[in-house]
Every structure is written in structure tokens, then in C-alpha cells.
Design a protein around this motif. Sequence first.
Motif, PDB file in Angstrom:
ATOM      1  N   ASP A 105      -1.956  30.587  28.800  1.00  0.00           N
ATOM      2  CA  ASP A 105      -3.074  29.985  28.045  1.00  0.00           C
ATOM      3  C   ASP A 105      -2.819  29.958  26.543  1.00  0.00           C
ATOM      4  O   ASP A 105      -3.769  29.862  25.750  1.00  0.00           O
ATOM      5  CB  ASP A 105      -4.396  30.719  28.322  1.00  0.00           C
ATOM      6  N   VAL A 107      -0.510  28.542  22.976  1.00  0.00           N
ATOM      7  CA  VAL A 107      -0.088  27.279  22.363  1.00  0.00           C
ATOM      8  C   VAL A 107       1.230  27.519  21.635  1.00  0.00           C
ATOM      9  O   VAL A 107       1.314  28.397  20.775  1.00  0.00           O
ATOM     10  CB  VAL A 107      -1.141  26.759  21.372  1.00  0.00           C
ATOM     11  N   ASP A 109       3.830  25.367  19.391  1.00  0.00           N
ATOM     12  CA  ASP A 109       3.989  24.106  18.673  1.00  0.00           C
ATOM     13  C   ASP A 109       5.109  24.267  17.649  1.00  0.00           C
ATOM     14  O   ASP A 109       4.984  25.051  16.705  1.00  0.00           O
ATOM     15  CB  ASP A 109       2.671  23.738  17.979  1.00  0.00           C
ATOM     16  N   LYS A 127       0.009  25.235  26.383  1.00  0.00           N
ATOM     17  CA  LYS A 127       0.285  23.920  25.824  1.00  0.00           C
ATOM     18  C   LYS A 127       1.529  24.020  24.959  1.00  0.00           C
ATOM     19  O   LYS A 127       1.566  24.785  23.990  1.00  0.00           O
ATOM     20  CB  LYS A 127      -0.902  23.421  25.004  1.00  0.00           C
ATOM     21  N   SER A 129       4.491  21.884  22.734  1.00  0.00           N
ATOM     22  CA  SER A 129       4.929  20.641  22.112  1.00  0.00           C
ATOM     23  C   SER A 129       6.023  20.964  21.099  1.00  0.00           C
ATOM     24  O   SER A 129       5.911  21.932  20.346  1.00  0.00           O
ATOM     25  CB  SER A 129       3.758  19.916  21.434  1.00  0.00           C
ATOM     26  N   CYS A 146       0.715  24.062  33.100  1.00  0.00           N
ATOM     27  CA  CYS A 146       0.838  23.895  31.656  1.00  0.00           C
ATOM     28  C   CYS A 146       0.973  22.419  31.290  1.00  0.00           C
ATOM     29  O   CYS A 146       1.238  21.564  32.136  1.00  0.00           O
ATOM     30  CB  CYS A 146       2.033  24.681  31.107  1.00  0.00           C
ATOM     31  N   SER A 147       0.798  22.119  30.012  1.00  0.00           N
ATOM     32  CA  SER A 147       1.021  20.783  29.475  1.00  0.00           C
ATOM     33  C   SER A 147       2.192  20.879  28.513  1.00  0.00           C
ATOM     34  O   SER A 147       2.127  21.641  27.538  1.00  0.00           O
ATOM     35  CB  SER A 147      -0.240  20.286  28.755  1.00  0.00           C
ATOM     36  N   ALA A 148       3.270  20.139  28.787  1.00  0.00           N
ATOM     37  CA  ALA A 148       4.473  20.244  27.966  1.00  0.00           C
ATOM     38  C   ALA A 148       4.954  18.860  27.553  1.00  0.00           C
ATOM     39  O   ALA A 148       5.096  17.967  28.394  1.00  0.00           O
ATOM     40  CB  ALA A 148       5.571  20.971  28.729  1.00  0.00           C
ATOM     41  N   LYS A 149       5.187  18.698  26.269  1.00  0.00           N
ATOM     42  CA  LYS A 149       5.734  17.437  25.777  1.00  0.00           C
ATOM     43  C   LYS A 149       6.796  17.722  24.708  1.00  0.00           C
ATOM     44  O   LYS A 149       6.658  18.637  23.909  1.00  0.00           O
ATOM     45  CB  LYS A 149       4.644  16.527  25.216  1.00  0.00           C
ATOM     46  N   SER A 167       2.038  19.315  33.688  1.00  0.00           N
ATOM     47  CA  SER A 167       2.055  17.956  33.160  1.00  0.00           C
ATOM     48  C   SER A 167       3.176  17.858  32.134  1.00  0.00           C
ATOM     49  O   SER A 167       3.137  18.540  31.105  1.00  0.00           O
ATOM     50  CB  SER A 167       0.705  17.640  32.510  1.00  0.00           C
TER      51      SER A 167
END
Length: 216
Positions: A105, A107, A109, A127, A129, A146-149, A167
Amino acid sequence: MALHRPQLDLREPRHLVPGTSSELLGEAEGLSFEGQELVGEDISGGSFVECSLQNLYVMDSDLSAVTIAETWIRGLNAPHLSAPRSSWRDVLLTGSRIGAADLYDGVLDSVHIQGSKLDLVNLRGAKLSDVVFENCTIGELDLAGCSAKRVQFIGCQVETFAATQASFAHVDLTGAELSRIIGIDSLRGAVISPMQLSELAPSLAEHLGLTVLEDI
């Protein structure tokens, strides 16, 4: 689809003042710490901004919801890094040894993790990025939910890669040796090499319920 790679602009903190043990437990800014220990401490909700942390030992300490920003961390030794819901921004983590890293949970970045050994990295629900894993050995990387970009692996070995209900967008796995993948149906948005595709063939066939027969 063009692959968008992570955009990193990490600058080493300058003009730092040596920090004390008590300052390590609070809200640190513009400080350098070397060879100190965090054992059984509660610094949940604390922060490290524009700091340098070198040869830090962490054990049985609560780093929940901690903020780490514009900070370089070298030689971290943490049998258990308990930092759920933490925020990492513009951070370099290098030459470190971590047993279990609980970052769920959280972040991440603009983070570069380099030349480190991590037994378990729990990023469930996190998350990510602009994150790079470079020359790392990872026992299990759990990215479930998780959300990974813009995430890239360079020269890494990952024994277990868990991606259930994750994602992905512009996640480059071509530089990772993946021994085992969990949640292969959630790899949409990831990029792999032709060799990795051939290695994944048995898992893909099993997932699709295919029966592969030898030539007769």
C-alpha cells in the motif's frame, strides 16, 4: 506500442549536516547518518527529506507511513523492513541487504534500487511509477494488486514474480531472469523478450488449458 522507460533525475543530496541518533527518530531534513541503528524504534509517520543514510541497520522498527524523499540510501542492512503505506520519491537505494521488505500500500515514485539483495519484497496494493531495479537479486517480488507504470529491470534475477490482479503499463521485464511467475494472466502491459516468451510457453499452455503433444 512504444515502450516508455522510467524517467529518473536523482541528485545526490549536498551540504548535509551530520545527524544525531535522536534526529534519526523524528523528521530529518538535510542530514547525513552513517553507521547508526534503528532497533525496536517507532518512527511511523516520520520523514527523511534530502538526507543521506549510509550503513544503517534496521530491525524490529516501525516505519509505517514514513516519507523518504530526495534521499540516497547506501548499505542498508534490514532483516525486516516494516514500512507499509510509506512514500518513496526521488530515492536511490544501493548496495543493500534486505530480508523482508513490507512496502504494501505504499507509493514509489522515481526510485532506483541498485546492486542489492532482497529476499522478499511485498508491494501488494502499492503504486509504482518510474522505478528501476538494477543488478538486484530478489527471492520473491509480490506485486499483487499493485499499479505499476514505467518500471524497468536491468540485470536482475527474480525467483518468484507475483502479479495477480496487478495493473501494468510500460513494465519492462526483458532484463530480468524470472524463475517462476504467479498470475500470468495479469501480465498485460508488460514487455518480455522472445527468449522469455519461449520460457513462459509451458505456463501459458497450462493457463489456457492446452495439451501439448510431441510430434507423432
